[in-house]
Every structure is written in C-alpha cells, then in structure tokens.
Design an enzyme around this catalytic site. Structure first.
Site, PDB file in Angstrom:
ATOM      1  N   CYS A 135       0.673  -1.238  -0.072  1.00  0.00           N
ATOM      2  CA  CYS A 135       0.096   0.060   0.052  1.00  0.00           C
ATOM      3  C   CYS A 135       0.706   1.420   0.076  1.00  0.00           C
ATOM      4  CB  CYS A 135      -0.899  -0.113   1.045  1.00  0.00           C
ATOM      5  SG  CYS A 135      -2.178   1.191   0.981  1.00  0.00           S
ATOM      6  N   ASP A 204      -3.708   1.262  10.074  1.00  0.00           N
ATOM      7  CA  ASP A 204      -4.815   1.914  10.135  1.00  0.00           C
ATOM      8  C   ASP A 204      -5.337   1.935  11.766  1.00  0.00           C
ATOM      9  OD1 ASP A 204      -4.961   1.575   7.150  1.00  0.00           O
ATOM     10  OD2 ASP A 204      -6.154   3.362   7.596  1.00  0.00           O
TER      11      ASP A 204
END
Ligand code: RUB
Length: 322
Positions: A135, A204
């Site tokens: 990512c 996250d």
C-alpha cells in the site's frame, strides 16, 4: 433544523470519502483542519450552539471512512480540549481559540511523529536490505527515505495494492528519492519473499491485543513473511491505537464498492456472482515483530500501554462528539 456547513468543509469531507485524501495520518490531519474551518465559520454568539455545531461536524467527519482510528483520535484530541475549556466557562472566543490551537498542535505532533518514526525505523535497516512494503504509508516511506538518506544501500519491493493501486503512489515517491524499487502484483508476494529480508507496513489501527488493521492483503503478507522467517515491522504513530478496542468494541472494516473491482456492466451479466471488496484486514500480533512509533520501538503487546500513556485517552469520555 438543517445545519449548514462551510463549502471548504464539505469539500474536505468529499475528498476523504472519495479517497482523494487517503492514508490514516493524512485523513486525520485533513479532518481536524476541516473542523477548524467549521469553528471559524460559526457566526452565532451562543457557547452551547457552538459546541453542538462542532459535535455535529465531527459526526460527519467520522462517517467519511470508518476504519482508520487516527480520525476519531484526532477528533478526540481537539474535542477533549474544547470541552475542558467549555466546562471551565471559557468565552466563545476562547472556545474558538482552543479549537484553533489544538488543531495546530495535533498537526504538528503528527508531522513530528512521522519524522521520529523515520529515525527509529531507519535504525532497523541494514546496508544491503531488501524491503517489502504494501500500500502507501507515509510512516513507512519516512523510514525508507531516512535509511536512504543515511546512505544505506537498500532496495524495495512494492505491491501494486489492488483495487485502488496505492502502490503506484509508493513507487513514485521511492523513485523521487532514488530508491531502487520493484513493483509487483499483490499475489506475487509469496513468489518473491525469499528475496526479502524485512517487511514494513503502516497501520490504520492497532487494537488492545496488539493486532494490526491495515490495507487488505497485509494479513496474507504477514503469514508469508512468517513462513519465510522474515520480520514484519509496523510503522504506527501512537494515535493509531484504538482505545475502544479495550472494551471489546469491534473494529469497523470498510467494505467498498464492487465497481472498484469489476465494471458494473460485466457484473450485471453474471447472475450468480457477487463481489466483496473489503479495504482492510486484521493481522494477529503473533506475526508482528515490532511496532515502530514516534516514542520508540515496541513489542505489539506493549504498544497499547505506551500509546495510552502518550495520547492520554480519557476512558470516561471516549465519544466526546455525542
Ligand atoms: C492506506 C493504508 C495505509 C495506512 C497507514 O489505506 O492502509 O497503510 O493508512 O498510512 P487507504 P499512513 O489508501 O485506503 O486510506 O502511514 O500514511 O498513516
């Protein structure tokens, strides 16, 4: 009564929803800057109304993307301070000034955290290391860029990160800094793992048991790394800790539109097929070697305690927007 919000605020809300602003740290900073716009635009003269206005704008921000815990934590940071000022009888001007100051100080601490994570994380990188990342994490990039600046001879494998291709953002940054990089499809991680000696991913959220929530695919990468005895490091600011996970509140995993994966016209011809598109997954702490934060490098079982101490979560008031 319908409340109206400044146009700039609504456009930040839209940018986060549509992922023009993305990545947990950036989302947090953008969201509270948007809150500052709301505060500045308030034209009334009633303290209670101001507080309600800020709370309702916070709820709109909370609904933009559900998984990155940096967003509620950044709101907590501002609202704790605002409500303290409100309860001590501060004037409307003082309330606005508190929002302004706390937004600025969160943004500053967040940027500073990225720098510190870069410094701590780069110490884990040795000359000749081949790193895999997934990512697009600003915290991970800070580490790699610092290692490169320290003249370490490194190279990186970056996954393309379907379906939104955040890996393309990663390779652009790495290219800018002159880091030798190989882009691979997500499903090639197992194929290349024997060339990798360290995996770095962002976060996250970190849960109370040290588990990691990060971009979909992180869990599979962690298992493959474990199979090859390759250490997996998580780069996470302390405000990525999820305080309500301590009470068993389940993390919300964002499920995005099937149209990100397949065209609606193609799908409409397949009567028995549905598409699932979760944006994040959960990795057990058992696969995490260490978490690199702005205050040091910790085992996943220790990180939650450290984060609580640094962030000073108020467990009696975890939802100050309510
Ligand atoms: C981004 C993602 C990142 C973390 C950490 O997902 O999973 O790894 O947010 O990023 P999305 P950072 O693109 O769906 O927002 O280190 O920049 O906070």
């Amino acid at each position: 009564m319908s409340i109206s919000y400044p146009r700039d605020f609504m456009s930040i809300v839209d940018d986060i929803k549509k992922m023009r602003i993305r990545g947990a740290g950036r989302i947090a900073r953008a969201a509270i800057k948007a809150l500052k716009l709301v505060s500045e635009s308030f034209e009334g003269d009633d303290r209670e109304e101001f507080i309600e206005y800020i709370k309702s704008a916070s709820k709109i921000l909370l609904n933009t993307r559900p998984t990155a815990v940096s967003l509620p934590n950044a709101l907590r940071y501002v609202l704790f301070r605002l409500l303290e000022e409100y309860r001590s009888g501060g004037s409307l001007e003082a309330l606005k000034e508190t929002v302004n100051k706390s937004v600025n100080s969160f943004v500053k601490l967040s940027k500073n955290a990225l720098k510190k994570i870069g410094e701590y994380g780069a110490r884990l990188i040795d000359d000749g290391d081949v790193i895999l990342t997934h990512c697009n994490s600003a915290a991970v990039l800070s580490i790699i860029i610092k290692a490169k600046a320290d003249s370490k001879n490194i190279s990186v494998y970056a996954t393309e990160t379907r379906p939104r291709f955040q890996g393309r953002k990663t390779i652009k940054v790495l290219n800018k800094y002159g880091v030798r990089t190989t882009l691979i499809v997500d499903s090639a991680v197992g194929y290349f793992m024997n060339k990798i000696n360290k995996v770095f991913v962002g976060a996250d959220a970190i849960l109370a048991n040290g588990a990691l929530i990060n971009k979909i695919g992180t869990f599979s990468i962690a298992i493959i790394a474990n199979e090859f005895n390759v250490p997996l490091y998580v780069a996470a600011e302390t405000y990525k800790y999820s305080p309500d996970s301590l009470f068993g509140v389940k993390a919300k995993i964002e499920e995005r539109s099937p149209t990100e994966v397949i065209s609606p016209s193609f799908l409409s011809r397949l009567n028995y097929v549905k598409v699932r598109n979760p944006a994040f997954d959960i990795t057990s702490p058992r696969y995490i070697t260490a978490i690199i934060s702005e205050v040091g490098i910790y085992h996943p079982s220790v990180f939650p305690r450290v984060a609580e101490k640094i962030f000073k979560f108020r467990y009696s008031e975890l939802y100050p927007w309510e």
